[in-house]
Every structure is written in C-alpha cells, then in structure tokens.
Design an enzyme around this catalytic site. Structure first.
Site, mmCIF file in Angstrom:
data_model
loop_
_atom_site.group_PDB
_atom_site.id
_atom_site.type_symbol
_atom_site.label_atom_id
_atom_site.label_comp_id
_atom_site.label_asym_id
_atom_site.label_seq_id
_atom_site.Cartn_x
_atom_site.Cartn_y
_atom_site.Cartn_z
ATOM 1 N N SER A 117 4.435 -5.906 -1.897
ATOM 2 C CA SER A 117 5.860 -5.752 -1.593
ATOM 3 C C SER A 117 6.305 -4.316 -1.784
ATOM 4 C CB SER A 117 6.653 -6.650 -2.552
ATOM 5 O OG SER A 117 8.011 -6.297 -2.545
ATOM 6 N N TYR A 141 8.976 -8.906 -11.115
ATOM 7 C CA TYR A 141 8.399 -9.270 -9.807
ATOM 8 C C TYR A 141 7.587 -8.105 -9.232
ATOM 9 C CZ TYR A 141 8.010 -9.885 -4.809
ATOM 10 O OH TYR A 141 7.509 -9.931 -3.534
ATOM 11 N N LYS A 145 3.404 -7.559 -8.550
ATOM 12 C CA LYS A 145 2.795 -7.185 -7.272
ATOM 13 C C LYS A 145 1.917 -5.950 -7.441
ATOM 14 C CE LYS A 145 3.990 -10.511 -4.737
ATOM 15 N NZ LYS A 145 2.972 -11.346 -4.079
#
Ligand code: UDP
Length: 326
Positions: A117, A141, A145
């Site tokens: 991402s 988050y 990633k």
C-alpha cells in the site's frame, strides 16, 4: 499455471480473479470470508474457506490445486481500526503472511505477489512518490504492510522465491455493479452515502498546502489494478529471481474538492460540501510516480476518475436503489 488468490472473495481480490480468468490463467480463491463474499467468486473457480493463519489448511490447498503462484491480498485494511487494534493487525497481516510464506516455500511454489500500500510512505514530502522514496508509515496498518514487504523480500533472497510487492494508491471503481466495494470507509462511498441521506458530503480540511486547500490523492481504477497483477504475475513466472517493488497508480493528483465535483457530475446530486476539521494523520498529497512499472513491465493505467466514479455509482445504486435519480 494455477494462482492461489488469498482474499479472492474481497473487493480487490475478486477483480484480480476476474482479470486472471480473462487472461486465461487458472485461479483458486483462499479466503476466510470475514469480509469477503462467496458470491463474488465466479463459477468454476474453487473457493477454499480458510485463514492465512492456518498453515495446514494452506499446505493442503497448495498441494491439492497444484498451485504454482500466490497473489496475497487477504489482510485487514482499515487505518483507523489498526490504531485501536494494532495486535490484531500484526497478527493478521504479518503473522498471517509469515505462515503463508512458510507454506509457500515448503511447497516450493515459485512466485509470490504481495499486496502492499501507499500507506508505507506515510507523509511523503515529494510531488511524485517513487519506490525509493523513504518509507515512514504513520499507522499500524502501514507498518504491517512495510513489515510484510521486508518479510517477502527476505524470503525471496533466502529461498529463491520470485517476489513482487505492489504498492496500491487509492483504489476505486468496479468491473461490474455486483463487484463494487461494499465498504463505506473511503472518500467516494462516503460521499455517496451522504448524498443518499440528503446530507452534505464532508471535506476533511481545506487548509492544506495544495492548490485548492484539500488533500490530493492518486486514484486508480480497480480494473487497472487487477490487470497490473496479471502483468506482474506473468513477469514473475517468465523468469526466476524477481524482487520487484512497484507503485500502482496513475501519476495524477486529484483533490478532494475535484473528486466531489466529479461525483456531482456523475450522480446528478449537487448538495454543497461542508468543510470539517482535518482528519488526524491525513497527508496533504500522495501521488505515485508510475514510471517504474511502465518502464520495467510496460504497464500503465487506462481508466480515468470518471470511469471510477461511474462504475462505483452503478454498484452503489444496486445496493441503495433509493439513491437513483430519475
Ligand atoms: N475525505 C474527505 N471526506 C470524506 C472522506 C474522505 O474529505 O468523507 C478525504 C480524506 O481526508 C483524504 C481523501 O479524502 O484526504 C481520501 O481519503 P480515503 O479515506 O478515501 O483514502 P486515504 O488516502 O485516506 O487512504
């Protein structure tokens, strides 16, 4: 060639499955159905219901379907939720990936595509974000990633697994109304929801250092994104030893205000937006340099923002028929 698509019953995964099928590749979907929908899996594509934390089930799926490549999309993806539940995010996104890589290397599957991402970049202070721009994620988050990319790369170097990490920018749109994103956690569906409720869409801050003061993002049609996976998957399978990190964007910045104007043009709604305070942690501008994938693999996006909004709206109206304007 058979590709195991983890998260293949999800919004992006279902588009990857479809693009793979259109390109003549065989796929198997592996999904725990926590947010994925079984009806998104096309007829003829096997669906294995399982978690990426379940190594035995993964090993069986890889063997039973003679899997020759994995596209790993199964993950948790809500930035705000990751701040409140970091352990859950590390378990699902990092430990789930570790268990999957263990099964993949044990089964000697040669190719692995990881869904990363633009969140790995955090708050980039550049006009166009290149793959070598420093990664300073701002949320658990984004951290999961980035840690995932490290895990994938280290495994590739140690075992010869051919790998690619794809850094998605802002994904939108749908190939068909029934494949549309059913979540309401991104700009386009959040504006649709407000308009449907006859409320003003919200702009989270208009005092950013951007031309119109609102945040600028790089929106990419999910159909283009899915085709990028096919291109990358084929590159991995055509020769061994890949270690790719690629931005998947269009290289074009669109502001929140411009997006809302596009949404008005497509939907026929015109209720003026309300400006609210900034949402904590939002970077002013995140726009990809899409050069590397174009130069290395000859891929570029074909669809514009209007295509994204038009197809997303068709999906929204399917589940919210009251939103349709006659
Ligand atoms: N945004 C907004 N109003 C909304 C939803 C989102 O102004 O109702 C803004 C948000 O602050 C960000 C941009 O739209 O600048 C894109 O947000 P989204 O959550 O879709 O993606 P992000 O770039 O944050 O991952």
């Amino acid at each position: 060639m058979t590709w195991l698509i983890t998260g293949g019953a999800g919004y992006i995964g279902a588009h990857v499955v479809r693009a793979m099928a259109e390109a003549g590749e065989r796929t198997v979907v592996y999904d725990d159905l926590s947010t994925g929908l079984a009806e998104r899996v096309p007829d003829g594509v096997p669906l294995v219901a399982g978690s990426t934390l379940d190594g035995d089930r993964l090993a069986r799926a890889l063997a039973e379907h003679s899997v020759t490549g994995v596209v790993h999309l199964a993950a948790k993806k809500q930035v705000g939720e990751s701040v409140d539940h970091p352990l859950e995010y590390y378990r699902e996104n990092v430990e789930g990936l570790r268990v999957l890589l263990e099964a993949v290397t044990a089964a000697e599957v040669p190719s692995f595509v990881f869904s990363s991402s633009a969140a790995v970049y955090g708050m980039p202070d550049v006009d166009l974000v290149r793959e070598e721009t420093p990664c300073v994620p701002l949320s658990p988050y984004g951290e999961t990633k980035l840690a995932g990319e490290w895990l994938v790369r280290a495994t590739g170097r140690a075992t010869g697994l051919s790998t690619a990490s794809l850094r998605y920018f802002n994904v939108a749109g749908a190939a068909a109304p029934e494949l549309a994103d059913v979540g309401v956690s991104n700009l386009i569906p959040m504006v649709f929801e407000k308009l449907t409720e006859n409320l003003a869409p919200r702009i989270f801050g208009d005092d950013y250092p951007t031309p119109d003061g609102t945040c600028v993002r790089d929106y990419i049609h999910v159909v283009d994104l899915a085709e990028a996976h096919v291109t990358v998957a084929r590159a991995l399978q055509s020769s061994a030893g890949h270690d790719l990190t690629l931005n998947i964007g269009r290289g074009e910045g669109v502001s929140v205000r411009e997006m809302i104007d596009h949404i008005y043009a497509v939907t026929g709604y015109h209720r003026p937006p309300t400006v609210t305070p900034r949402r904590p942690g939002d970077p002013a501008r995140v726009v990809a340099s899409a050069d590397r994938i174009a130069v290395e693999l000859g891929w570029e996006a074909k669809h514009d923002v209007e295509d994204m909004i038009t197809s997303a709206w068709a999906g929204w109206v399917r589940t919210h028929p009251e939103a349709a304007r006659t």
